[in-house]
Motif scaffolding. Sequence first.
Motif, PDB file in Angstrom:
ATOM      1  N   THR A  94     -14.019  23.932  -9.081  1.00 39.83           N
ATOM      2  CA  THR A  94     -12.656  24.396  -8.872  1.00 39.83           C
ATOM      3  C   THR A  94     -12.422  24.596  -7.379  1.00 39.83           C
ATOM      4  O   THR A  94     -13.361  24.736  -6.599  1.00 39.83           O
ATOM      5  N   VAL A  95     -11.154  24.624  -7.008  1.00 38.45           N
ATOM      6  CA  VAL A  95     -10.799  24.787  -5.598  1.00 38.45           C
ATOM      7  C   VAL A  95     -10.980  26.246  -5.199  1.00 38.45           C
ATOM      8  O   VAL A  95     -10.311  27.138  -5.737  1.00 38.45           O
ATOM      9  N   ALA A  96     -11.906  26.484  -4.278  1.00 40.56           N
ATOM     10  CA  ALA A  96     -12.188  27.852  -3.846  1.00 40.56           C
ATOM     11  C   ALA A  96     -11.289  28.286  -2.692  1.00 40.56           C
ATOM     12  O   ALA A  96     -10.862  29.436  -2.626  1.00 40.56           O
ATOM     13  N   ARG A  97     -11.032  27.379  -1.770  1.00 41.34           N
ATOM     14  CA  ARG A  97     -10.217  27.717  -0.598  1.00 41.34           C
ATOM     15  C   ARG A  97      -9.273  26.579  -0.266  1.00 41.34           C
ATOM     16  O   ARG A  97      -9.554  25.400  -0.540  1.00 41.34           O
ATOM     17  N   ASP A  98      -8.139  26.922   0.336  1.00 38.88           N
ATOM     18  CA  ASP A  98      -7.196  25.939   0.878  1.00 38.88           C
ATOM     19  C   ASP A  98      -7.348  25.923   2.392  1.00 38.88           C
ATOM     20  O   ASP A  98      -7.431  26.996   3.027  1.00 38.88           O
ATOM     21  N   VAL A  99      -7.385  24.728   2.973  1.00 36.48           N
ATOM     22  CA  VAL A  99      -7.482  24.578   4.423  1.00 36.48           C
ATOM     23  C   VAL A  99      -6.288  23.766   4.905  1.00 36.48           C
ATOM     24  O   VAL A  99      -6.039  22.662   4.408  1.00 36.48           O
ATOM     25  N   VAL A 100      -5.548  24.311   5.861  1.00 32.22           N
ATOM     26  CA  VAL A 100      -4.405  23.610   6.449  1.00 32.22           C
ATOM     27  C   VAL A 100      -4.705  23.381   7.925  1.00 32.22           C
ATOM     28  O   VAL A 100      -4.879  24.335   8.684  1.00 32.22           O
ATOM     29  N   LEU A 101      -4.788  22.117   8.328  1.00 38.05           N
ATOM     30  CA  LEU A 101      -5.008  21.753   9.727  1.00 38.05           C
ATOM     31  C   LEU A 101      -3.679  21.312  10.329  1.00 38.05           C
ATOM     32  O   LEU A 101      -3.044  20.377   9.817  1.00 38.05           O
ATOM     33  N   ALA A 102      -3.262  21.952  11.406  1.00 35.21           N
ATOM     34  CA  ALA A 102      -2.047  21.562  12.134  1.00 35.21           C
ATOM     35  C   ALA A 102      -2.462  21.123  13.528  1.00 35.21           C
ATOM     36  O   ALA A 102      -3.013  21.921  14.293  1.00 35.21           O
ATOM     37  N   VAL A 103      -2.206  19.860  13.875  1.00 41.15           N
ATOM     38  CA  VAL A 103      -2.751  19.279  15.096  1.00 41.15           C
ATOM     39  C   VAL A 103      -1.628  18.834  16.027  1.00 41.15           C
ATOM     40  O   VAL A 103      -0.773  18.032  15.655  1.00 41.15           O
ATOM     41  N   ASP A 104      -1.663  19.355  17.226  1.00 41.78           N
ATOM     42  CA  ASP A 104      -0.722  18.996  18.289  1.00 41.78           C
ATOM     43  C   ASP A 104      -1.040  17.573  18.749  1.00 41.78           C
ATOM     44  O   ASP A 104      -2.150  17.285  19.178  1.00 41.78           O
ATOM     45  N   GLN A 105      -0.054  16.661  18.656  1.00 43.65           N
ATOM     46  CA  GLN A 105      -0.301  15.287  19.072  1.00 43.65           C
ATOM     47  C   GLN A 105       0.436  14.942  20.370  1.00 43.65           C
ATOM     48  O   GLN A 105       0.656  13.795  20.697  1.00 43.65           O
ATOM     49  N   GLY A 120      -1.122   6.351  11.962  1.00 41.23           N
ATOM     50  CA  GLY A 120       0.131   6.956  11.536  1.00 41.23           C
ATOM     51  C   GLY A 120       0.636   8.012  12.493  1.00 41.23           C
ATOM     52  O   GLY A 120       1.715   8.568  12.303  1.00 41.23           O
ATOM     53  N   THR A 121      -0.155   8.300  13.537  1.00 39.68           N
ATOM     54  CA  THR A 121       0.282   9.272  14.544  1.00 39.68           C
ATOM     55  C   THR A 121       1.069   8.577  15.643  1.00 39.68           C
ATOM     56  O   THR A 121       1.003   7.362  15.806  1.00 39.68           O
ATOM     57  N   GLN A 122       1.798   9.363  16.421  1.00 39.61           N
ATOM     58  CA  GLN A 122       2.611   8.821  17.514  1.00 39.61           C
ATOM     59  C   GLN A 122       2.057   9.169  18.886  1.00 39.61           C
ATOM     60  O   GLN A 122       2.293   8.470  19.846  1.00 39.61           O
ATOM     61  N   LEU A 123       1.318  10.276  18.983  1.00 43.15           N
ATOM     62  CA  LEU A 123       0.721  10.699  20.249  1.00 43.15           C
ATOM     63  C   LEU A 123       1.725  10.675  21.394  1.00 43.15           C
ATOM     64  O   LEU A 123       1.594   9.943  22.360  1.00 43.15           O
ATOM     65  N   GLY A 124       2.727  11.497  21.292  1.00 44.91           N
ATOM     66  CA  GLY A 124       3.701  11.568  22.381  1.00 44.91           C
ATOM     67  C   GLY A 124       4.787  12.573  22.072  1.00 44.91           C
ATOM     68  O   GLY A 124       4.823  13.161  20.998  1.00 44.91           O
ATOM     69  N   GLY A 125       5.682  12.770  23.031  1.00 42.68           N
ATOM     70  CA  GLY A 125       6.796  13.678  22.830  1.00 42.68           C
ATOM     71  C   GLY A 125       6.515  15.072  23.337  1.00 42.68           C
ATOM     72  O   GLY A 125       5.497  15.338  23.958  1.00 42.68           O
ATOM     73  N   GLY A 126       7.442  15.977  23.052  1.00 42.90           N
ATOM     74  CA  GLY A 126       7.284  17.360  23.483  1.00 42.90           C
ATOM     75  C   GLY A 126       6.477  18.144  22.473  1.00 42.90           C
ATOM     76  O   GLY A 126       5.662  17.588  21.745  1.00 42.90           O
ATOM     77  N   VAL A 170     -14.426   7.544  21.966  1.00 36.82           N
ATOM     78  CA  VAL A 170     -13.242   8.325  21.596  1.00 36.82           C
ATOM     79  C   VAL A 170     -12.097   8.068  22.564  1.00 36.82           C
ATOM     80  O   VAL A 170     -10.929   8.005  22.169  1.00 36.82           O
ATOM     81  N   GLY A 171     -12.411   7.904  23.852  1.00 42.21           N
ATOM     82  CA  GLY A 171     -11.374   7.618  24.834  1.00 42.21           C
ATOM     83  C   GLY A 171     -10.653   6.318  24.536  1.00 42.21           C
ATOM     84  O   GLY A 171      -9.429   6.220  24.654  1.00 42.21           O
ATOM     85  N   LEU A 172     -11.407   5.278  24.156  1.00 45.24           N
ATOM     86  CA  LEU A 172     -10.795   3.997  23.823  1.00 45.24           C
ATOM     87  C   LEU A 172      -9.921   4.126  22.584  1.00 45.24           C
ATOM     88  O   LEU A 172      -8.817   3.565  22.524  1.00 45.24           O
ATOM     89  N   VAL A 173     -10.401   4.863  21.576  1.00 43.92           N
ATOM     90  CA  VAL A 173      -9.593   5.080  20.375  1.00 43.92           C
ATOM     91  C   VAL A 173      -8.268   5.752  20.741  1.00 43.92           C
ATOM     92  O   VAL A 173      -7.200   5.348  20.276  1.00 43.92           O
ATOM     93  N   SER A 174      -8.335   6.774  21.602  1.00 40.42           N
ATOM     94  CA  SER A 174      -7.117   7.465  22.037  1.00 40.42           C
ATOM     95  C   SER A 174      -6.163   6.498  22.708  1.00 40.42           C
ATOM     96  O   SER A 174      -4.946   6.533  22.478  1.00 40.42           O
ATOM     97  N   THR A 175      -6.699   5.620  23.554  1.00 41.01           N
ATOM     98  CA  THR A 175      -5.871   4.650  24.259  1.00 41.01           C
ATOM     99  C   THR A 175      -5.216   3.677  23.289  1.00 41.01           C
ATOM    100  O   THR A 175      -4.009   3.403  23.374  1.00 41.01           O
ATOM    101  N   LEU A 176      -5.990   3.146  22.356  1.00 41.00           N
ATOM    102  CA  LEU A 176      -5.450   2.175  21.400  1.00 41.00           C
ATOM    103  C   LEU A 176      -4.370   2.804  20.531  1.00 41.00           C
ATOM    104  O   LEU A 176      -3.326   2.185  20.276  1.00 41.00           O
ATOM    105  N   VAL A 177      -4.619   4.022  20.060  1.00 43.88           N
ATOM    106  CA  VAL A 177      -3.630   4.686  19.219  1.00 43.88           C
ATOM    107  C   VAL A 177      -2.362   4.986  20.026  1.00 43.88           C
ATOM    108  O   VAL A 177      -1.243   4.834  19.525  1.00 43.88           O
TER     109      VAL A 177
END
Length: 415
Positions: A229-240, A291-297, A134-141
């Motif tokens: 049928t769709v029973a629940r909606d899940v929204v994931l918001a991830v700090d990058q 598609g992520t940028q992994l940076g910024g404020g 996972v660390g290497l993936v983080s570095t590459l991204v």
Amino acid sequence: MTGPTPPPPGAPVPGSQTDASVGDDVRLRRWRLLLGEAGTPDASLRLTDEQRAMDAALAALYDGPPGEAGGGSGAGRSAGLGGSAPRVARWLGDIRTYFPSSVVEVMQRDAVDRLGLRRLLLEPELLAAVQPDVGLVSTLVSLQRQMPETTRATARHVVAQVVAEIERRIATATRSAVTGALRGERTHRPRPRDIDWHATIRANLRHWLPEHRTIVPHRLVGRSRSTSTVARDVVLAVDQSGSMAESVVYSAVFGAVLASMRALRTSLVVFDTSVVDLTDRISDPVDLLFGTQLGGGTDINRAVTYCQGLVTRPADTLFVLISDLYEGGAREGLLRRVASMQASGVQVVVLLALSDSGAPAYDRETAADLAALGVPAFACTPDAFPDLLAVALARGDVGAWVDRHRAVVAVGTAR
């Protein structure tokens, strides 16, 4: 040290007119950060906690000859990155936390040269031989902008290996937990095969007819087993931003697993100071990660505002915010927004991290304010996340689950 670290672009140069406008103490600390410990004659000068973290990040990159960051024999500081991908990933997170984006770009370019990452990024054969994690993936991204086209295919292959391994690790448990939670939802209009006869009898005891020695079931009780049928909606918001890279990796995989389940409608949003909706890429976590940028404020309030706009069925929506809660935007607005979502019926869960690394540094004041709203903020490992999802989707008491989970972890640690 091999020489003074050049000041970041746009930073006031010590001794300049801009620098002269600040106090002596601030000016001395700037010189201290510029020259490092070995270049500072005043040993009594003390840095703040944040300045020490900045100092360590600079030391890891500049205190030592190229390829041996932090390990030079004459270095006064020794935060070094060595060859460990997880340590590189943490360092990349640190510099994004403490320096503006223009400085981060300079430091990343220097890191490619000085930390031995150039060969990793330029030679696909070497990259293919590295043990993926996972660390290497983080570095590459994180370094994808510095990656030449000739290496991209190999980098994607390496990332795909790690993603596949994570999916093997968590997919079955996640699908089982979610399916069990959704099947556990009570309904009063069950199909015949889904009737819970014990619960139905208990619910209809008042309708006992002695003359017929039977109960008339005015109300059926059952558990829905339908997943068409769709029973629940899940929204994931991830700090990058900052040091959240590992959480982004795990969130991408969990998002893909949840999106594959017909009973859920899953959205995934990543944010720093901007907000990017990656739901259209959620079925391919590798494509999503690139598609992520992994940076910024960090503007959490802006992200939560956007996610609130995705909610169409508040009572059937689970909103999971994954962030260290260091808010660069409107903190009071964030708290009002979370309270508003809760009041509308949305179930809100806040994770300080979704990683194997445990709880990161986080904003304790914001976490306490969220807890006061009834939203506990806690770190969660990928292995525990399916169980948490099951409790949340079954509309259980997440706070009680957190307390039990912490108690189990404490016992395991004591042993």
